[in-house]
Write a protein that holds these residues in place. Structure first.
Motif, PDB file in Angstrom:
ATOM      1  N   ARG A 169       5.440   9.827   3.328  1.00 35.86           N
ATOM      2  CA  ARG A 169       5.805  11.247   3.335  1.00 35.86           C
ATOM      3  C   ARG A 169       7.315  11.418   3.495  1.00 35.86           C
ATOM      4  O   ARG A 169       7.940  12.203   2.773  1.00 35.86           O
ATOM      5  N   ASP A 170       7.899  10.669   4.432  1.00 40.30           N
ATOM      6  CA  ASP A 170       9.345  10.768   4.651  1.00 40.30           C
ATOM      7  C   ASP A 170      10.129  10.251   3.446  1.00 40.30           C
ATOM      8  O   ASP A 170      11.166  10.811   3.072  1.00 40.30           O
ATOM      9  N   GLY A 171       9.634   9.155   2.843  1.00 44.08           N
ATOM     10  CA  GLY A 171      10.306   8.608   1.668  1.00 44.08           C
ATOM     11  C   GLY A 171      10.263   9.589   0.504  1.00 44.08           C
ATOM     12  O   GLY A 171      11.248   9.752  -0.223  1.00 44.08           O
ATOM     13  N   HIS A 172       9.122  10.252   0.329  1.00 42.91           N
ATOM     14  CA  HIS A 172       8.978  11.241  -0.752  1.00 42.91           C
ATOM     15  C   HIS A 172       9.902  12.437  -0.521  1.00 42.91           C
ATOM     16  O   HIS A 172      10.539  12.943  -1.455  1.00 42.91           O
ATOM     17  N   GLN A 173       9.976  12.875   0.720  1.00 45.62           N
ATOM     18  CA  GLN A 173      10.871  13.995   1.050  1.00 45.62           C
ATOM     19  C   GLN A 173      12.319  13.624   0.786  1.00 45.62           C
ATOM     20  O   GLN A 173      13.092  14.428   0.236  1.00 45.62           O
ATOM     21  N   MET A 174      12.701  12.417   1.148  1.00 44.64           N
ATOM     22  CA  MET A 174      14.076  11.965   0.914  1.00 44.64           C
ATOM     23  C   MET A 174      14.374  11.912  -0.581  1.00 44.64           C
ATOM     24  O   MET A 174      15.437  12.343  -1.038  1.00 44.64           O
ATOM     25  N   LEU A 221      11.940   3.148  -5.889  1.00 46.08           N
ATOM     26  CA  LEU A 221      10.996   3.676  -4.905  1.00 46.08           C
ATOM     27  C   LEU A 221      11.012   2.856  -3.617  1.00 46.08           C
ATOM     28  O   LEU A 221      10.927   3.411  -2.513  1.00 46.08           O
ATOM     29  N   LEU A 222      11.147   1.552  -3.747  1.00 46.41           N
ATOM     30  CA  LEU A 222      11.193   0.710  -2.548  1.00 46.41           C
ATOM     31  C   LEU A 222      12.448   0.964  -1.732  1.00 46.41           C
ATOM     32  O   LEU A 222      12.430   0.835  -0.499  1.00 46.41           O
ATOM     33  N   LYS A 223      13.527   1.342  -2.380  1.00 41.74           N
ATOM     34  CA  LYS A 223      14.748   1.675  -1.639  1.00 41.74           C
ATOM     35  C   LYS A 223      14.513   2.887  -0.745  1.00 41.74           C
ATOM     36  O   LYS A 223      14.901   2.903   0.436  1.00 41.74           O
ATOM     37  N   PHE A 224      13.882   3.911  -1.291  1.00 43.57           N
ATOM     38  CA  PHE A 224      13.613   5.106  -0.494  1.00 43.57           C
ATOM     39  C   PHE A 224      12.579   4.821   0.600  1.00 43.57           C
ATOM     40  O   PHE A 224      12.697   5.352   1.718  1.00 43.57           O
ATOM     41  N   LEU A 225      11.595   4.004   0.292  1.00 41.37           N
ATOM     42  CA  LEU A 225      10.608   3.647   1.323  1.00 41.37           C
ATOM     43  C   LEU A 225      11.235   2.832   2.442  1.00 41.37           C
ATOM     44  O   LEU A 225      10.980   3.071   3.623  1.00 41.37           O
ATOM     45  N   LEU A 282      26.506  12.043   2.839  1.00 36.32           N
ATOM     46  CA  LEU A 282      26.157  12.034   1.419  1.00 36.32           C
ATOM     47  C   LEU A 282      25.545  10.704   1.007  1.00 36.32           C
ATOM     48  O   LEU A 282      24.505  10.651   0.329  1.00 36.32           O
ATOM     49  N   PHE A 283      26.178   9.616   1.432  1.00 36.74           N
ATOM     50  CA  PHE A 283      25.719   8.291   1.026  1.00 36.74           C
ATOM     51  C   PHE A 283      24.417   7.910   1.717  1.00 36.74           C
ATOM     52  O   PHE A 283      23.539   7.301   1.105  1.00 36.74           O
ATOM     53  N   GLN A 284      24.280   8.250   2.985  1.00 38.36           N
ATOM     54  CA  GLN A 284      23.051   7.922   3.698  1.00 38.36           C
ATOM     55  C   GLN A 284      21.851   8.669   3.111  1.00 38.36           C
ATOM     56  O   GLN A 284      20.761   8.119   2.997  1.00 38.36           O
ATOM     57  N   ASP A 285      22.070   9.911   2.711  1.00 45.13           N
ATOM     58  CA  ASP A 285      20.968  10.735   2.224  1.00 45.13           C
ATOM     59  C   ASP A 285      20.616  10.456   0.763  1.00 45.13           C
ATOM     60  O   ASP A 285      19.465  10.684   0.356  1.00 45.13           O
ATOM     61  N   ASN A 286      21.583   9.996  -0.019  1.00 43.54           N
ATOM     62  CA  ASN A 286      21.378   9.942  -1.467  1.00 43.54           C
ATOM     63  C   ASN A 286      21.555   8.568  -2.110  1.00 43.54           C
ATOM     64  O   ASN A 286      21.317   8.440  -3.317  1.00 43.54           O
ATOM     65  N   TYR A 287      21.934   7.569  -1.340  1.00 50.51           N
ATOM     66  CA  TYR A 287      22.089   6.220  -1.890  1.00 50.51           C
ATOM     67  C   TYR A 287      21.447   5.202  -0.949  1.00 50.51           C
ATOM     68  O   TYR A 287      22.113   4.324  -0.404  1.00 50.51           O
ATOM     69  N   PRO A 288      20.127   5.313  -0.740  1.00 54.62           N
ATOM     70  CA  PRO A 288      19.454   4.421   0.220  1.00 54.62           C
ATOM     71  C   PRO A 288      19.465   2.964  -0.223  1.00 54.62           C
ATOM     72  O   PRO A 288      19.246   2.655  -1.393  1.00 54.62           O
ATOM     73  N   LYS A 313       0.833  -1.202   0.000  1.00 51.33           N
ATOM     74  CA  LYS A 313       0.000   0.000   0.000  1.00 51.33           C
ATOM     75  C   LYS A 313       0.871   1.256   0.000  1.00 51.33           C
ATOM     76  O   LYS A 313       0.580   2.242  -0.690  1.00 51.33           O
ATOM     77  N   ALA A 314       1.957   1.238   0.792  1.00 48.29           N
ATOM     78  CA  ALA A 314       2.863   2.387   0.846  1.00 48.29           C
ATOM     79  C   ALA A 314       3.472   2.657  -0.533  1.00 48.29           C
ATOM     80  O   ALA A 314       3.600   3.815  -0.949  1.00 48.29           O
ATOM     81  N   LEU A 315       3.807   1.598  -1.255  1.00 48.95           N
ATOM     82  CA  LEU A 315       4.375   1.773  -2.592  1.00 48.95           C
ATOM     83  C   LEU A 315       3.347   2.398  -3.534  1.00 48.95           C
ATOM     84  O   LEU A 315       3.678   3.304  -4.315  1.00 48.95           O
ATOM     85  N   GLN A 316       2.109   1.918  -3.444  1.00 44.99           N
ATOM     86  CA  GLN A 316       1.067   2.456  -4.312  1.00 44.99           C
ATOM     87  C   GLN A 316       0.790   3.925  -3.983  1.00 44.99           C
ATOM     88  O   GLN A 316       0.614   4.768  -4.874  1.00 44.99           O
TER      89      GLN A 316
END
Length: 416
Positions: free
Chosen positions: A105-110, A93-97, A229-235, A54-57
């Motif tokens: 919301r947090d995944g989208h912001q990231m 998208l699943l990596k950011f989630l 850098l890596f934590q914020d941009n390469y989840p 559901k979160a992915l959708q």
């Protein structure tokens, strides 16, 4: 033609006495060894829990409102103008989630912050830039080979910066620091380009970090910036983090903080103390892909001409002597062999035994002591004058320690 190990063991073995510190270090290492069970997400939608699906959708629905004249993409994968047949977007998208515990919301912001950073930094084109760090290539941070599961492996070693001259050339001022960070991102982007971004595929890399001689205080600022850098941009881009040549206090420190780390975080960590590096790396990476300085058979440039010849692996027990016999060598043939033993500190020799009983055994390499500090594998060749076999001897009789080892050989038949 076969090569087979033939062990010889004495009837008695020395007793073992262990110090408290050694026991603590082993306990920490064992703890990390048990917890290094991270299983990368398959990214198959069928494997998601209902709440995760559901979160992915919801994430996709949120991205669908993104301005059409400003399409959003990551690593060349469209994320806003989605093609239902392109599964790569789901992986991204699943990596950011996952990095934000499936909080949409947090995944989208990231993700939006990452996209903004990539645009400002020029991350998509950094791979092709010449940043002037030739002396660091293949030394400080570099992609080299794959692990047993097919993940690209990135090695990091900052011990060269204990040299003050080198440190000043690379980190001497703010501009130099920025250029180094750009170079380090370049190495990471090279690794990301090797990923498949598909469900069930290879979607993350392995990081091997060498802590030997690392000047902690001097590199504190650079390390913090790289980490952020890596934590914020390469989840979720790293499946496993292997720390090698780890000082004793790191192991004890980890044992103390381990209860406060999440199981997912701990499952990615593996630790290898000095003298135990090859044994740990061999669990994840085949010897022919492990660099020679870490107890492997891979020299710089070896992988440029295609896949290397696979090595045979074996174990030498404490107080054991092993003979490797390579049979069926024809007269006039040339045999070349590579041999490496993790932690060495043993005796090695080689002899050629002719098939004819009337001939004499030839000493190819007289038995000699190989120190624990040896950082190159044995590499030698021999041209046989008559049919016979090569016998390599590895004598670990003077040690109580079990050691991993690997060897391979090539035989060039005589020209007609």
């Amino acid at each position: 033609m076969e090569a087979s190990p033939s062990p010889q063991q004495p009837n008695t073995k020395p007793t073992t006495k262990r110090s408290l510190m050694a026991s603590l270090m082993d306990a920490a290492t064992t703890t990390l060894g048990r917890s290094s069970s991270f299983k990368e997400d398959t990214y198959h939608l069928s494997s998601l829990k209902p709440a995760e699906a559901k979160a992915l959708q919801d994430f996709k629905s949120l991205l669908s409102s993104h301005p059409s004249d400003k399409p959003l993409s990551m690593w060349g994968i469209p994320l806003t103008q989605l093609d239902s047949t392109d599964e790569r977007a789901d992986v991204v998208l699943l990596k950011f989630l996952r990095a934000r515990d499936f909080n949409v919301r947090d995944g989208h912001q990231m993700l939006t912050k990452c996209a903004a950073w990539r645009a400002e930094f020029g991350a998509d084109s950094v791979v092709d830039e010449e940043l002037g760090f030739k002396e660091l290539e293949g030394v400080v941070a570099y992609m080299h080979g794959w692990d047993r599961a097919g993940h690209p492996v990135c090695y990091n070693a900052y011990g060269v910066f204990k040299d003050k001259g080198m440190y000043e050339r690379v980190f001497g001022d703010g501009d130099k620091m920025e250029r180094f960070l750009r170079w380090r991102v370049q190495v990471m982007e090279r690794g990301v380009k090797m990923l498949q971004f598909r469900p069930g595929g290879i979607n993350s890399i392995i990081q091997v970090t060498d802590l030997k001689d690392m000047p902690k205080r001097e590199l504190r600022s650079a390390s913090k910036q790289i980490l952020n850098l890596f934590q914020d941009n390469y989840p979720e881009m790293v499946a496993r983090k292997v720390f090698v040549n780890v000082p004793w206090y790191f192991s004890v420190f980890y044992a103390m903080i381990s209860p406060f780390l999440t199981e997912r975080t701990k499952s990615k960590f593996v630790i290898a103390r000095e003298g135990n590096v090859a044994e740990i790396l061999y669990k994840y990476i085949r010897p022919e892909f492990v660099p020679v300085q870490y107890g492997g058979l891979s020299r710089p440039g070896d992988l440029e001409n295609g896949p290397p010849k696979p090595a045979s692996e074996f174990t030498i027990k404490g107080a054991e002597k092993v003979f490797l016999e390579i049979d069926g060598i024809e007269a006039g043939a040339t045999i070349t062999w590579d041999l490496v033993v993790g932690g060495w500190d043993l005796e090695y020799g080689a002899e050629y035994v002719p098939l004819s009983e009337q001939s004499y055994t030839l000493s190819v390499e007289k038995p000699r002591k190989i120190p624990a500090t040896a950082d190159e594998p044995i590499h030698n060749s021999f041209t046989a004058r008559e049919t016979g076999k090569m016998v390599l001897s590895i004598d670990n009789s003077a040690s109580r320690k079990r050691k991993v080892a690997a060897y391979r050989y090539f035989v060039r038949k005589p020209s007609m």
